[in-house]
Scaffold this motif. Structure first.
Motif, PDB file in Angstrom:
ATOM      1  N   PRO A  99      -4.591  21.270   5.870  1.00 54.98           N
ATOM      2  CA  PRO A  99      -3.699  21.402   7.034  1.00 54.98           C
ATOM      3  C   PRO A  99      -4.033  20.444   8.173  1.00 54.98           C
ATOM      4  O   PRO A  99      -3.169  20.140   8.993  1.00 54.98           O
ATOM      5  CB  PRO A  99      -3.887  22.862   7.465  1.00 54.98           C
ATOM      6  CG  PRO A  99      -4.380  23.556   6.238  1.00 54.98           C
ATOM      7  CD  PRO A  99      -5.219  22.552   5.524  1.00 54.98           C
ATOM      8  N   SER A 100      -5.277  19.971   8.249  1.00 54.76           N
ATOM      9  CA  SER A 100      -5.630  19.077   9.350  1.00 54.76           C
ATOM     10  C   SER A 100      -5.762  17.624   8.894  1.00 54.76           C
ATOM     11  O   SER A 100      -6.271  16.785   9.637  1.00 54.76           O
ATOM     12  CB  SER A 100      -6.943  19.531  10.003  1.00 54.76           C
ATOM     13  OG  SER A 100      -7.982  19.495   9.046  1.00 54.76           O
ATOM     14  N   CYS A 101      -5.302  17.320   7.698  1.00 56.60           N
ATOM     15  CA  CYS A 101      -5.466  15.965   7.160  1.00 56.60           C
ATOM     16  C   CYS A 101      -4.153  15.189   7.272  1.00 56.60           C
ATOM     17  O   CYS A 101      -3.097  15.668   6.870  1.00 56.60           O
ATOM     18  CB  CYS A 101      -5.902  16.029   5.699  1.00 56.60           C
ATOM     19  SG  CYS A 101      -6.120  14.406   4.937  1.00 56.60           S
ATOM     20  N   GLU A 102      -4.243  13.979   7.780  1.00 61.83           N
ATOM     21  CA  GLU A 102      -3.059  13.128   7.925  1.00 61.83           C
ATOM     22  C   GLU A 102      -2.413  12.809   6.576  1.00 61.83           C
ATOM     23  O   GLU A 102      -1.226  12.517   6.502  1.00 61.83           O
ATOM     24  CB  GLU A 102      -3.453  11.838   8.664  1.00 61.83           C
ATOM     25  CG  GLU A 102      -2.493  10.670   8.592  1.00 61.83           C
ATOM     26  CD  GLU A 102      -1.104  10.961   9.155  1.00 61.83           C
ATOM     27  OE1 GLU A 102      -0.918  11.996   9.820  1.00 61.83           O
ATOM     28  OE2 GLU A 102      -0.186  10.160   8.899  1.00 61.83           O
ATOM     29  N   LYS A 103      -3.171  12.905   5.490  1.00 64.83           N
ATOM     30  CA  LYS A 103      -2.616  12.567   4.172  1.00 64.83           C
ATOM     31  C   LYS A 103      -1.870  13.746   3.537  1.00 64.83           C
ATOM     32  O   LYS A 103      -1.238  13.589   2.492  1.00 64.83           O
ATOM     33  CB  LYS A 103      -3.766  12.105   3.267  1.00 64.83           C
ATOM     34  CG  LYS A 103      -3.377  11.265   2.064  1.00 64.83           C
ATOM     35  CD  LYS A 103      -2.855   9.913   2.434  1.00 64.83           C
ATOM     36  CE  LYS A 103      -2.495   9.053   1.237  1.00 64.83           C
ATOM     37  NZ  LYS A 103      -3.607   8.332   0.656  1.00 64.83           N
TER      38      LYS A 103
END
Ligand code: FES
Length: 234
Positions: A99-103
């Motif tokens: 949820p906190s990953c740009e990918k």
């Protein structure tokens, strides 16, 4: 050029001489999952997510050429469960907080986890503490998400052909390093390619984020592999 006839899960397929099982499967609209493999790069067969079975033998479909009469097993339940267990191992071996990953939404590992319906991994989390490297002007290397596929090492080169990324150490200690001098010379497009070649969120382009909103990303609309199965190719 003569055609090679073979089957995948009993379905008749045709290949060209020299094609690997992954390439030929794709050409026939059959999806075989890959992670370390990337079109245009020499396959290394390291992640084993593409493992298939031929005459009782397990083999990496991304490196194994098709031969006449080959009967490939791709979706046997034990093969699918082995692939799922590999995905689970990759999740517990690193720190993947989707949820906190740009990918997220563009991540192949995340997409595979959804496709294989991974819920809670059957293995204990290792919670490694790996250093993040944000020294390059356009790129950030978040090693906690690295799955050591070496796609960046094989695919990203400076204008003079030298490798921008390198694998240091071996086995569980393998770490990806960036040549800071070469990384400083990467253009915007090259930095973007480095981010795109990474199947997870380990290489991120700095200073841009959420250009494509969550919900509209590559795997948000359709599961990984569905484009191949529809015959559109990747
Ligand atoms: Fe074939 Fe990784 S995709 S071994």
């Amino acid at each position: 050029m003569s055609e090679i006839r073979f089957t995948i899960d009993g379905r008749p397929c045709v290949a060209r001489a020299g094609q690997t099982i992954v390439e030929a499967a794709k050409a026939n609209g059959v999806w075989i999952p890959v992670l370390c493999h990337y079109e245009g790069l020499k396959p290394v067969g390291s992640c084993r997510i593409c493992t298939v079975r031929v005459a009782g033998r397990y083999m990496a479909a991304c490196t194994q050429p098709v031969t006449e009469g080959m009967a490939v097993e791709n979706t046997a339940p034990d093969l699918e469960d082995m692939r799922k267990s590999l995905i689970e191992m990759l999740f517990v071996e690193g720190n993947h907080f989707c949820p906190s990953c740009e990918k997220s939404g563009n991540c192949e590992l995340q997409a595979l986890a959804y496709r294989y319906r991974m819920m809670v991994p059957r293995f204990p989390y290792l919670w490694p503490g790996r250093a993040l490297d944000a020294r390059a002007p356009r790129l950030m290397l978040e090693r906690n998400r690295c799955i050591q596929c070496l796609r960046c090492v094989r695919g990203i080169r400076a204008k003079d052909g030298r490798k921008v990324f390198a694998a240091v150490e071996r086995g569980p200690r393998v770490t990806i390093e960036i040549d800071q001098r070469l990384a400083a010379g990467l253009s915007d497009a090259e930095a973007r390619r480095a981010m795109d070649i990474c199947p997870v969120g380990a290489i991120l382009r700095k200073e841009t984020g959420f250009a494509v909103p969550i919900g509209k990303r590559k795997y948000d609309g359709a599961p990984i592999g569905s484009d191949v199965e529809k015959g559109a190719g990747r």
